[in-house]
Design a protein around this motif. Structure first.
Motif, short mmCIF file in Angstrom:
data_model
loop_
_atom_site.label_atom_id
_atom_site.label_comp_id
_atom_site.label_asym_id
_atom_site.label_seq_id
_atom_site.Cartn_x
_atom_site.Cartn_y
_atom_site.Cartn_z
N SER A 70 26.74 50.27 22.16
CA SER A 70 27.24 48.91 22.09
C SER A 70 26.15 47.89 21.79
O SER A 70 26.38 46.68 21.92
N TYR A 95 26.59 44.35 20.44
CA TYR A 95 27.36 43.30 21.12
C TYR A 95 27.23 43.31 22.64
O TYR A 95 28.03 42.70 23.33
N ALA A 112 24.44 42.65 26.09
CA ALA A 112 23.27 41.81 26.38
C ALA A 112 22.26 42.57 27.24
O ALA A 112 22.63 43.48 28.00
N GLY A 146 23.16 42.74 30.83
CA GLY A 146 24.15 43.79 31.15
C GLY A 146 23.49 45.17 31.17
O GLY A 146 23.82 46.01 32.01
C1 LIG Z 1 31.40 51.22 22.35
C2 LIG Z 1 30.53 51.29 23.59
C3 LIG Z 1 29.47 52.18 23.61
C4 LIG Z 1 28.65 52.27 24.74
N1 LIG Z 1 27.62 53.15 24.72
C5 LIG Z 1 26.78 53.22 25.77
C6 LIG Z 1 25.65 54.10 25.76
O1 LIG Z 1 25.41 54.84 24.80
N2 LIG Z 1 24.85 54.09 26.83
C7 LIG Z 1 25.06 53.27 27.90
O2 LIG Z 1 24.27 53.29 28.84
N3 LIG Z 1 26.14 52.46 27.96
C8 LIG Z 1 26.99 52.40 26.92
N4 LIG Z 1 28.07 51.57 26.98
C9 LIG Z 1 28.34 50.84 28.23
C10 LIG Z 1 27.21 49.89 28.56
O3 LIG Z 1 27.00 49.82 29.94
C11 LIG Z 1 27.36 48.51 28.11
O4 LIG Z 1 27.72 48.39 26.75
C12 LIG Z 1 26.15 47.58 28.36
O5 LIG Z 1 25.04 48.09 29.06
C13 LIG Z 1 26.72 46.47 29.20
O6 LIG Z 1 26.22 45.27 28.69
P1 LIG Z 1 27.09 43.93 28.76
O7 LIG Z 1 26.18 42.84 28.32
O8 LIG Z 1 28.36 44.04 28.07
O9 LIG Z 1 27.28 43.82 30.34
P2 LIG Z 1 28.61 43.50 31.26
O10 LIG Z 1 29.61 44.55 31.01
O11 LIG Z 1 29.01 42.10 30.94
O12 LIG Z 1 27.96 43.57 32.67
C14 LIG Z 1 27.46 44.78 33.16
C15 LIG Z 1 27.05 44.67 34.64
O13 LIG Z 1 25.80 43.99 34.72
C16 LIG Z 1 25.91 42.82 35.52
N5 LIG Z 1 25.09 41.80 34.85
C17 LIG Z 1 25.28 41.25 33.63
N6 LIG Z 1 24.32 40.36 33.37
C18 LIG Z 1 23.49 40.34 34.45
C19 LIG Z 1 22.34 39.59 34.80
N7 LIG Z 1 21.84 38.68 33.96
N8 LIG Z 1 21.75 39.81 36.01
C20 LIG Z 1 22.26 40.73 36.86
N9 LIG Z 1 23.36 41.46 36.58
C21 LIG Z 1 23.97 41.28 35.39
C22 LIG Z 1 27.40 42.48 35.53
O14 LIG Z 1 27.75 41.76 36.70
C23 LIG Z 1 28.01 43.87 35.51
O15 LIG Z 1 28.03 44.41 36.80
C24 LIG Z 1 28.91 51.46 25.88
C25 LIG Z 1 29.98 50.55 25.85
C26 LIG Z 1 30.79 50.47 24.71
C27 LIG Z 1 31.93 49.50 24.72
#
Ligand SMILES: Cc1cc2nc3c(=O)[nH]c(=O)nc-3n(C[C@H](O)[C@H](O)[C@H](O)COP(=O)(O)OP(=O)(O)OC[C@H]3O[C@@H](n4cnc5c(N)ncnc54)[C@H](O)[C@@H]3O)c2cc1C
Length: 438
Positions: free
Chosen positions: A135, A138, A140, A143
């Motif tokens: 991901s 898109y 952060a 996350g």
């Molecule tokens: C298509 C797809 C593929 C993926 N592939 C992988 C992969 O290969 N490997 C993998 O590890 N994961 C993968 N993921 C899941 C992965 O965990 C997330 O995509 C990514 O790490 C989460 O980032 P986000 O910004 O969307 O966080 P969010 O989903 O918005 O938040 C994640 C968590 O972190 C916390 N958080 C967010 N920001 C902060 C901050 N500033 N301080 C403290 N806590 C915070 C939130 O409260 C939540 O608990 C995938 C997801 C998708 C949809």
């Protein structure tokens, strides 16, 4: 739950109107992530600085308002869903690169930055940041830190926890803390950086991170090896991990995943990437097996990209097979993979649920996709098997809401009690992401 008017008034007095949304339609947009959970908060706040986060936390503390920090909402276990309402904190406006320092192999960023932006900037200077979730385009960095995200390169370079040198964060008590720093080693007290990484927004809000960079390899080799069955492919995974050179990615796909990629023959496939010349001979030798069908080497950068693009798109392609998908990311020692995959096959038959398995085999991290709407008993048996095999519930996706009920299977009661104690120190009023993890 309606928010205390005095709380909202105080925020309106302190911040620009563009930093606070309270319209229900706006709040809906921040009510979900990539899990099946949804809960609508009463307000969404956009921080611009660490001090904004501190002020917000102090107000939330004073008025007992739950606060859920969100990256880009791509996480799978529901960690970013504001379960108890209150305020969603977005760091989308904190997305700057503060320092790019190739000589010290580091980069300092604000936590709202999109992961791919980090990779692009590092690439320009001949470097990369090791975490590379599918991901990246898109999600952060905040996350990634929240879940200790990883991706295919973790087999050689580790997960987020291994690639962050320091953090700036605001605790649930409202204190700004700096953990770690600008060096690759330190021996000064407890390692709060590693503690905060993977804490899912329950201890502190990370606002800035110092990321450890690696030099881009001179050349990469990628190939796929197709085997007649899973046992052969997994025997090869173990053989690769037993020789001296680590691949920079070692991914496994079972026959159902292969079908999604358009392969009609073959029982399992390995996707392998190597980023050092010396490793090539050994790893190709380890791939030999009497049940090997063929090895296909990507001959150009374009062909290599195509191979990885297909792998990245597998998760979304699964939705074509079934509207329902329960996506687990269990992890076991690599030598336990044969037993795990055998058990998954047996459970698939026992519960009559199609299970598609693929993932980061070099770490023993398998994405187990149950094509079912609900499967509590089957899931329970999967987790029990994983723990019996000395593995654990999640390799990279985190716990959030989805796996919370299974925490007592994975951890000792005394370890959970210590974690609760740590939570209480960082967040004495339980305002940060309440209802998650435990
Ligand atoms: C298509 C797809 C593929 C993926 N592939 C992988 C992969 O290969 N490997 C993998 O590890 N994961 C993968 N993921 C899941 C992965 O965990 C997330 O995509 C990514 O790490 C989460 O980032 P986000 O910004 O969307 O966080 P969010 O989903 O918005 O938040 C994640 C968590 O972190 C916390 N958080 C967010 N920001 C902060 C901050 N500033 N301080 C403290 N806590 C915070 C939130 O409260 C939540 O608990 C995938 C997801 C998708 C949809």
């Amino acid at each position: 739950m309606a928010l205390n008017q005095a709380f909202l008034t105080s925020l309106r007095e302190m911040f620009h109107p563009s930093q606070l949304l309270t319209d229900t339609a706006d709040c809906w947009l921040y009510s979900y992530d990539n899990s099946r959970h949804r809960a609508v908060a009463e307000a969404v706040f956009f921080a611009k600085t660490t001090q904004d986060v501190q002020t917000l936390i102090k107000q939330c503390r004073q008025y007992h308002v739950p606060l859920t920090v969100r990256g880009r909402g791509t996480g799978t276990p529901g960690g970013a869903v504001p379960l108890q309402g209150g305020v969603v904190l977005s760091l989308d406006k904190m997305d700057r690169i503060l320092l790019l320092d190739p000589q010290n192999r580091l980069m300092k960023v604000e936590a709202g930055i999109v992961t791919q932006t980090v990779q692009n900037a590092a690439y320009e200077k001949g470097f990369f940041w090791a975490p590379d979730p599918g991901s990246s385009a898109y999600c952060a960095v905040g996350g990634n830190i929240g879940y200790n995200a990883a991706g295919p390169r973790a087999v050689k370079y580790g997960a987020t926890r291994d690639n962050v040198l320091g953090l700036t964060a605001v605790t649930g008590a409202g204190d700004i803390i700096h953990t770690g720093g600008y060096t690759t080693k330190s021996a000064v007290g407890y390692d709060l950086t590693r503690l905060l990484i993977g804490s899912e927004g329950t201890l502190a809000i990370v606002t800035e991170a110092i990321l450890k960079l690696h030099a881009l390899p001179q050349k990469k080799y990628a190939f796929r090896a197709l085997y007649k069955n899973i046992s052969a492919a997994i025997a090869v995974v173990i053989a690769i991990m037993s020789q001296p050179y680590l691949p920079s990615a070692l991914e496994f796909l079972d026959k159902h995943a292969l079908k999604l990629l358009g392969f009609d023959s073959g029982g399992a496939m390995l996707l392998i990437e190597i980023d050092e010349e010396n490793a090539k001979k050994n790893i190709l030798a380890a791939c030999q097996h009497e049940e090997l069908i063929d090895i296909h080497i990507a001959k150009s950068d374009k062909a290599r990209e195509k191979l990885w693009k297909a792998r990245r798109e597998l998760s979304s392609a699964l939705r074509m097979l079934s509207p329902y998908k329960i996506n687990e990311d269990v992890i076991v020692p690599v030598t336990a993979l044969p037993e795990l995959l055998k058990t998954l096959d047996e459970l698939s038959q026992k519960y009559d649920i199609p299970i598609v398995n693929f993932g980061h085999a070099g770490n023993g991290n398998i994405h187990v996709n149950l094509l079912a709407k609900e499967a509590p008993e089957c899931l329970q048996e999967i987790f029990e098997a994983v723990i019996a095999l000395r593995g654990t519930l999640s390799g990279e996706h985190g716990i959030g809401l989805e796996k919370k009920p299974f925490m007592p299977f994975a951890l000792d009661q005394s370890a959970i009690a210590i974690m609760r104690g740590i939570k209480n120190v960082f967040d004495p009023d339980n305002i940060l992401n309440p209802g998650k993890l435990f």
